[in-house]
Design an enzyme around this catalytic site. Structure first.
Site, PDB file in Angstrom:
ATOM      1  N   GLU A  94      25.055 -80.161  61.283  1.00 58.14           N
ATOM      2  CA  GLU A  94      26.116 -79.752  62.206  1.00 58.14           C
ATOM      3  C   GLU A  94      27.137 -80.871  62.307  1.00 58.14           C
ATOM      4  O   GLU A  94      26.800 -82.007  62.661  1.00 58.14           O
ATOM      5  CB  GLU A  94      25.589 -79.418  63.600  1.00 58.14           C
ATOM      6  CG  GLU A  94      26.720 -78.938  64.495  1.00 58.14           C
ATOM      7  CD  GLU A  94      26.338 -78.634  65.931  1.00 58.14           C
ATOM      8  OE1 GLU A  94      27.176 -78.059  66.654  1.00 58.14           O
ATOM      9  OE2 GLU A  94      25.214 -78.993  66.338  1.00 58.14           O
ATOM     10  N   ASP A 169      38.212 -79.502  66.801  1.00 62.77           N
ATOM     11  CA  ASP A 169      39.479 -79.764  67.484  1.00 62.77           C
ATOM     12  C   ASP A 169      40.581 -78.939  66.820  1.00 62.77           C
ATOM     13  O   ASP A 169      40.808 -79.070  65.618  1.00 62.77           O
ATOM     14  CB  ASP A 169      39.809 -81.253  67.402  1.00 62.77           C
ATOM     15  CG  ASP A 169      40.938 -81.659  68.337  1.00 62.77           C
ATOM     16  OD1 ASP A 169      41.865 -80.856  68.537  1.00 62.77           O
ATOM     17  OD2 ASP A 169      40.892 -82.784  68.875  1.00 62.77           O
ATOM     18  N   SER A 290      28.221 -75.219  76.962  1.00 61.76           N
ATOM     19  CA  SER A 290      29.150 -75.346  78.084  1.00 61.76           C
ATOM     20  C   SER A 290      30.593 -75.279  77.588  1.00 61.76           C
ATOM     21  O   SER A 290      31.465 -74.726  78.269  1.00 61.76           O
ATOM     22  CB  SER A 290      28.906 -76.662  78.826  1.00 61.76           C
ATOM     23  OG  SER A 290      29.000 -77.769  77.945  1.00 61.76           O
ATOM     24  N   PHE A 291      30.841 -75.796  76.387  1.00 54.88           N
ATOM     25  CA  PHE A 291      32.188 -75.756  75.821  1.00 54.88           C
ATOM     26  C   PHE A 291      32.601 -74.317  75.544  1.00 54.88           C
ATOM     27  O   PHE A 291      33.704 -73.896  75.887  1.00 54.88           O
ATOM     28  CB  PHE A 291      32.228 -76.577  74.529  1.00 54.88           C
ATOM     29  CG  PHE A 291      33.601 -76.669  73.917  1.00 54.88           C
ATOM     30  CD1 PHE A 291      34.450 -77.714  74.240  1.00 54.88           C
ATOM     31  CD2 PHE A 291      34.062 -75.710  73.024  1.00 54.88           C
ATOM     32  CE1 PHE A 291      35.726 -77.811  73.689  1.00 54.88           C
ATOM     33  CE2 PHE A 291      35.332 -75.793  72.466  1.00 54.88           C
ATOM     34  CZ  PHE A 291      36.158 -76.844  72.808  1.00 54.88           C
ATOM     35  N   GLU A 292      31.711 -73.549  74.935  1.00 50.37           N
ATOM     36  CA  GLU A 292      32.039 -72.158  74.631  1.00 50.37           C
ATOM     37  C   GLU A 292      32.180 -71.345  75.904  1.00 50.37           C
ATOM     38  O   GLU A 292      33.010 -70.427  75.984  1.00 50.37           O
ATOM     39  CB  GLU A 292      30.977 -71.541  73.723  1.00 50.37           C
ATOM     40  CG  GLU A 292      31.309 -70.122  73.293  1.00 50.37           C
ATOM     41  CD  GLU A 292      30.308 -69.532  72.318  1.00 50.37           C
ATOM     42  OE1 GLU A 292      30.388 -68.311  72.057  1.00 50.37           O
ATOM     43  OE2 GLU A 292      29.446 -70.274  71.816  1.00 50.37           O
TER      44      GLU A 292
END
Length: 310
Positions: A94, A169, A290-292
């Site tokens: 990843e 990003d 949490s980002f998604e």
């Protein structure tokens, strides 16, 4: 009294080596003179992250010999996954593992596979090691390194079973698009590291980047889209973005009362209906991080793509 060192300036002669100091690789592009796809947002560790790094980095972090910068990989170094993990197993890499939510969840669900988390954000790697230790995982390693160098020289050709790039990003501004991670050159490196039949899974919450990725990989002879033509027309997430206009507001979030909407121009040309498609179903092996979750809360669409190494 010691003098304060001046900020290093790029040499007047572009053929001369660029100055190398901590962090300068992001400012001046010491990686072959090319712009890098990341900005190091902080390397300082505190509290439990500092303690985790001191206690666990010797066990879970790959000790990479450096080359020209503190996130570079010496070109003579080659990663021996069998020796590192003590077994022969499929290797999943990843890139941009963040806080380690996705990679640690996947490792817990797939104990028969090995995982390598590549990240330049030191606190994120420390957080990943906290998860590795608390969950008793033995099939995850982390490396603080520039992703293109990891694929180019660190990983032996054909050694990777799956490559994951989730929510890179987006570099929204047009003049920054050259900094986007997924470019034709990066696709060549991915093809080199992946074994024939290996999968490259990509996810983004910005339509402009999704279209960019689709165009880049469409131009590669090394990959085939496993969902070519699928989810087009009304079923396309791109069509839904264009129709709802969710990305025309700052961050895709509702505009506060009394303020006018501000276009971020993230979506690119609005064609009304996406007739090409090519979007994969959501990868079930990717936990919603949490980002998604923030993207979902803002109403943005999630674009999944999946390619197979030919």
């Amino acid at each position: 009294m010691s003098e304060t060192p001046e900020t290093p300036q790029p040499p007047a002669n572009p053929n001369q080596p660029r100055p190398v100091t901590p962090g300068s690789q992001a400012s001046y592009g010491t990686y072959g003179g090319r712009p890098v796809s990341f900005v190091r947002r902080g390397t300082r560790l505190q509290g439990r992250r500092q303690a985790a790094w001191e206690e666990h980095s010797g066990r879970w972090a790959i000790d990479v010999p450096r080359h020209v910068a503190n996130t570079s990989v010496h070109p003579d170094y080659s990663f021996n996954a069998k020796a590192e993990f003590g077994r022969q197993a499929p290797l999943i890499v990843e890139i941009g593992s963040g806080l380690g939510e996705a990679v640690c969840h996947a490792a817990e669900e797939n104990p028969d596979k090995n995982f390598l988390a590549v990240e330049v954000y030191t606190p994120g790697l420390a957080n990943t090691m906290i998860k590795i230790n608390s969950r008793g995982l033995t099939n995850v390693r982390v490396v603080e390194a520039n992703a293109p160098e990891v694929l180019a020289t660190m990983l032996p050709p054909g050694s990777v079973s799956e490559l994951w790039v989730f929510f890179p990003d987006p570099w929204h501004k047009s003049r920054h698009h050259k900094r986007r991670l997924i470019q034709p050159e990066f696709a060549e490196l991915a093809a080199k590291a992946l074994k024939p039949g290996g999968l490259w899974r990509i996810a983004t919450d910005w339509s402009n980047y999704a279209v960019h990725v689709r165009d880049v990989l469409a131009g590669s002879d090394a990959f085939e889209n496993l969902h070519d033509g699928e989810r087009s027309g009304a079923e396309s997430p791109l069509t839904r973005v264009w129709q709802t206009g969710v990305e025309t507001l700052v961050g895709g979030a509702p505009v506060k009362e009394g303020r006018a909407p501000v276009s971020t121009e993230h979506t690119g040309p609005n064609e009304g209906v996406d007739e090409r498609g090519g979007w994969a179903p959501r990868f079930e092996g990717r936990i919603r991080t949490s980002f998604e979750n923030k993207a979902h809360e803002a109403g943005r669409m999630i674009f999944d793509l999946c390619y197979r190494r030919i």
